[in-house]
Design a protein around this motif. Structure first.
Motif, PDB file in Angstrom:
ATOM      1  N   TYR A  55     -22.812  42.965   2.095  1.00 45.02           N
ATOM      2  CA  TYR A  55     -23.434  42.360   3.275  1.00 45.02           C
ATOM      3  C   TYR A  55     -22.978  43.058   4.555  1.00 45.02           C
ATOM      4  N   GLY A 107     -23.082  35.959  -2.442  1.00 47.42           N
ATOM      5  CA  GLY A 107     -22.798  36.806  -3.596  1.00 47.42           C
ATOM      6  C   GLY A 107     -23.674  38.043  -3.647  1.00 47.42           C
ATOM      7  N   ALA A 108     -23.297  38.971  -4.512  1.00 45.31           N
ATOM      8  CA  ALA A 108     -24.009  40.241  -4.638  1.00 45.31           C
ATOM      9  C   ALA A 108     -25.479  40.049  -5.010  1.00 45.31           C
ATOM     10  N   THR A 151     -18.369  36.905   2.397  1.00 47.36           N
ATOM     11  CA  THR A 151     -19.455  37.450   1.584  1.00 47.36           C
ATOM     12  C   THR A 151     -18.993  38.615   0.726  1.00 47.36           C
ATOM     13  N   HIS A 152     -19.871  39.001  -0.199  1.00 45.37           N
ATOM     14  CA  HIS A 152     -19.677  40.234  -0.951  1.00 45.37           C
ATOM     15  C   HIS A 152     -19.668  41.381   0.061  1.00 45.37           C
TER      16      HIS A 152
END
Length: 189
Positions: free
Chosen positions: A110, A76-77, A106-107
């Motif tokens: 990344y 996550g972020a 992923t967010h």
């Protein structure tokens, strides 16, 4: 496609290893392979302290690995900052080959880190029905628990899904201790 052997699987005897083979090592120490070794660092989904992670980075650098496998990475972020710092500090220490393994997509932030991302890690049953949302061609796929007669089919499916690196193996992290004899693996051609 590059082949990446996680700690729960190791190359089968007689498997030809080449420059497209990465072997993840669990602990610094005796190098059992002359092939590209990545040192495993458990990020514990972003909950490990930066000091502990950097101590691991320094231990792997002293060991002479070519890069790092950042396992159980956050996706996550909220985890981008600590992962970005780890990647930058590893690069300053000469460890430029970095693989992030959140095991899920992923967010998008990344993607700016310059690391390869393993966007699937799981059992064969889950991989067969996985929709692949959020992945890009070249991402890594680690598929374990594949019945031996279906290994070729699993490798083909990985290729159709655009995996740039990974492994289809009959080993399983739940059943096979790291580097245990008998945890044979087969490359994803």
């Amino acid at each position: 496609m590059k082949t990446l052997f996680p700690p729960y699987a190791h190359p089968a005897p007689g498997l030809e290893l080449d420059a497209d083979t990465w072997i993840i090592r669990e602990q610094p120490g005796d190098r059992g392979s002359l092939h590209q070794a990545l040192g495993r660092i458990d990020l514990d989904w972003g909950s490990r302290s930066l000091a502990d992670v950097l101590a691991d980075v320094d231990a792997w650098r002293a060991d002479g690995v070519e890069g790092l496998f950042l396992d159980r990475a956050p996706a996550g972020a909220g985890g981008v900052g600590s992962v970005a710092l780890t990647v930058r500090l590893a690069a300053r220490r000469g460890l430029h080959r970095i693989v992030l393994n959140p095991g899920v997509p992923t967010h998008p932030l990344y993607r700016d880190l310059g690391a390869r991302i393993c966007t699937f890690e799981g059992p064969w049953e889950a991989y067969q029905s996985w929709d692949g949302d959020g992945v890009r061609p070249g991402d890594g796929h680690l598929v374990y628990g594949v019945p031996a007669p279906l290994l070729t089919a699993a490798r083909r499916l990985m290729g159709r899904r655009g995996a740039g690196f990974g492994l289809a193996t009959d080993a399983s992290p739940d059943l096979t201790p790291a580097y245990a004899p008998g945890g044979g693996a087969h490359s994803a051609d």
